[in-house]
Design an enzyme around this catalytic site. Structure first.
Site, PDB file in Angstrom:
ATOM      1  N   GLN A 178      21.376  37.808  32.554  1.00 29.96           N
ATOM      2  CA  GLN A 178      20.304  38.187  31.613  1.00 29.96           C
ATOM      3  C   GLN A 178      20.766  37.761  30.283  1.00 29.96           C
ATOM      4  OE1 GLN A 178      20.397  42.537  32.530  1.00 29.96           O
ATOM      5  NE2 GLN A 178      20.667  42.758  30.629  1.00 29.96           N
TER       6      GLN A 178
ATOM      7  N   CYS B  99      16.977  43.329  31.734  1.00 30.91           N
ATOM      8  CA  CYS B  99      17.415  43.717  33.079  1.00 30.91           C
ATOM      9  C   CYS B  99      16.243  44.148  34.132  1.00 30.91           C
ATOM     10  CB  CYS B  99      18.239  44.878  33.087  1.00 30.91           C
ATOM     11  SG  CYS B  99      17.744  46.418  32.385  1.00 30.91           S
TER      12      CYS B  99
ATOM     13  N   HIS C 242      19.072  51.411  32.679  1.00 34.51           N
ATOM     14  CA  HIS C 242      19.571  50.230  33.334  1.00 34.51           C
ATOM     15  C   HIS C 242      18.674  49.895  34.580  1.00 34.51           C
ATOM     16  CE1 HIS C 242      21.503  46.246  33.337  1.00 34.51           C
ATOM     17  NE2 HIS C 242      22.132  46.496  34.463  1.00 34.51           N
TER      18      HIS C 242
ATOM     19  N   ASN D  33      23.150  43.427  40.282  1.00 37.74           N
ATOM     20  CA  ASN D  33      22.998  43.599  38.706  1.00 37.74           C
ATOM     21  C   ASN D  33      22.491  42.018  38.246  1.00 37.74           C
ATOM     22  OD1 ASN D  33      22.896  44.736  36.330  1.00 37.74           O
ATOM     23  ND2 ASN D  33      25.281  44.681  36.125  1.00 37.74           N
TER      24      ASN D  33
END
Length: 351
Positions: free
Chosen positions: A145, A151, A297, A318
């Site tokens: 990102q 995110c 997150h 992630n």
């Protein structure tokens, strides 16, 4: 093969040991200077002036010493996960939070439409497999990102990509930038209102709602720029991909989360990511067990398992690139009363 292993392990002892190294001496040695020069070379770092560089150097060296001490504990078998530096290791925690975290539970969120929001109801008699890893079935790789709190968009888009591949055999790279721009509260091209904030954060379920009603462009058609832009939606273009809706998991229910991952595929989850999260490089992560109510997150849960010592874990993808974690992934300890808040807000698309 287990992603992490220890001969013996005391959770309370490990948390105390980790905390003991957060405050490290700022004395700068020739070794520190060598490490700083290597960091600048590796990540092509340039600073506006000497004052700025000295400030960033002190941040980096303090963190590097902390990480080295932590990894000594890891090598001795006293903590479960290891850490490392990356291109953001010269930033303060506050800077990383403002620039890389993309979720705030205080953000405005409209009520979901009845046909969009459906709770997953699984069978309590369903025998779940002991191990599921959608990476091994072709999901991924992790994306990056960049310097933007997007995110939420990356996780939602990766979930749609994953379910299209799993359910329909379609492999396509979709556009997080499209979702950032066009589901923003500032986008007025649509009858529906969306309340996402681009690089300042958003709700993944609102991303799914947008994709259901308006579709999503491919990454090549709508490239990522890691910044807020005006919506580039074109009504006459038909090359968009849509979904039928999305499901949500009952809040806090890890059993339903596990079942959904096994039966349906990857699930978007909202977690707490703190100081230690950013430097995670592998092993069983547990440093957010006491912060499950501070969600900031969004990641994608792509599997789960149990190591040879009987410790359960989730596999999380992630959006910090393949240089973070274990090639972009994390092993988060599971069945610890909703660790990091992982089951508090969990969604997956219906393709």
């Amino acid at each position: 093969m287990s992603p992490f292993s220890l001969r013996s392990f005391s959770m309370n002892k490990c948390i105390i040991l980790i905390g003991a190294f957060v405050a490290i001496s700022s004395v700068i040695s020739s070794t520190d200077l060598d490490a700083w020069q290597e960091f600048k070379t590796n990540y092509s770092k340039h600073y506006a002036n000497e004052t700025e560089e000295n400030y960033r150097m002190k941040i980096y060296i303090k963190l590097k010493k902390e990480i080295d001490k932590h990894n000594e504990l890891y090598e001795k078998g006293l903590v479960l996960f290891k850490r490392g530096v990356d291109k953001y290791s010269d930033l303060t925690d506050e800077e990383i939070t403002s620039r890389r975290r993309g979720f705030d539970s205080n953000m405005t969120r409209p009520e979901s439409e009845a046909d969009d929001l459906e709770y997953f109801v699984g069978s309590s008699h369903y025998k779940l497999p002991d191990y599921v890893n959608w990476r091994e079935k072709g999901v991924g790789p992790a994306k990056d990102q960049g310097d933007c709190g997007s995110c939420w968009a990356f996780a939602a888009v990766s979930a749609v990509e994953s379910h299209l591949f799993i359910k329909k055999g379609v492999r396509v790279s979709l556009s997080p930038q499209n979702i950032m721009d066009c589901s923003s509260k500032y986008a007025h091209s649509f009858k529906q209102r969306f309340f996402n904030n681009g690089c300042s954060g958003g709700w993944p379920d609102q991303a799914f709602k947008y994709i259901k009603h308006h579709g999503i462009y491919t990454e090549s058609a709508y490239p990522y720029e890691a910044k807020n832009r005006a919506c580039q939606y074109k009504h006459y273009q038909k090359s968009r991909i849509s979904i039928r809706g999305y499901h949500t998991i009952p809040s806090g229910d890890e059993r339903k989360l596990k079942e959904t991952i096994a039966k349906e595929g990857p699930v978007v989850v909202v977690i707490h990511a703190g100081h230690l999260f950013d430097s995670y490089r592998g092993g069983g992560y547990y440093a957010c067990l006491l912060e499950k109510h501070i969600l900031n997150h969004v990641v994608l849960a792509v599997g789960y398992g149990t190591d040879k010592f009987g410790r359960d874990y989730y596999i999380l993808m992630n959006s910090f690139g393949v240089g973070w974690g274990d090639t972009g992934y994390m092993y988060l300890l599971r069945n610890m009363e909703n660790p990091c808040g992982i089951a508090t807000n969990a969604f997956y698309p219906i393709v």
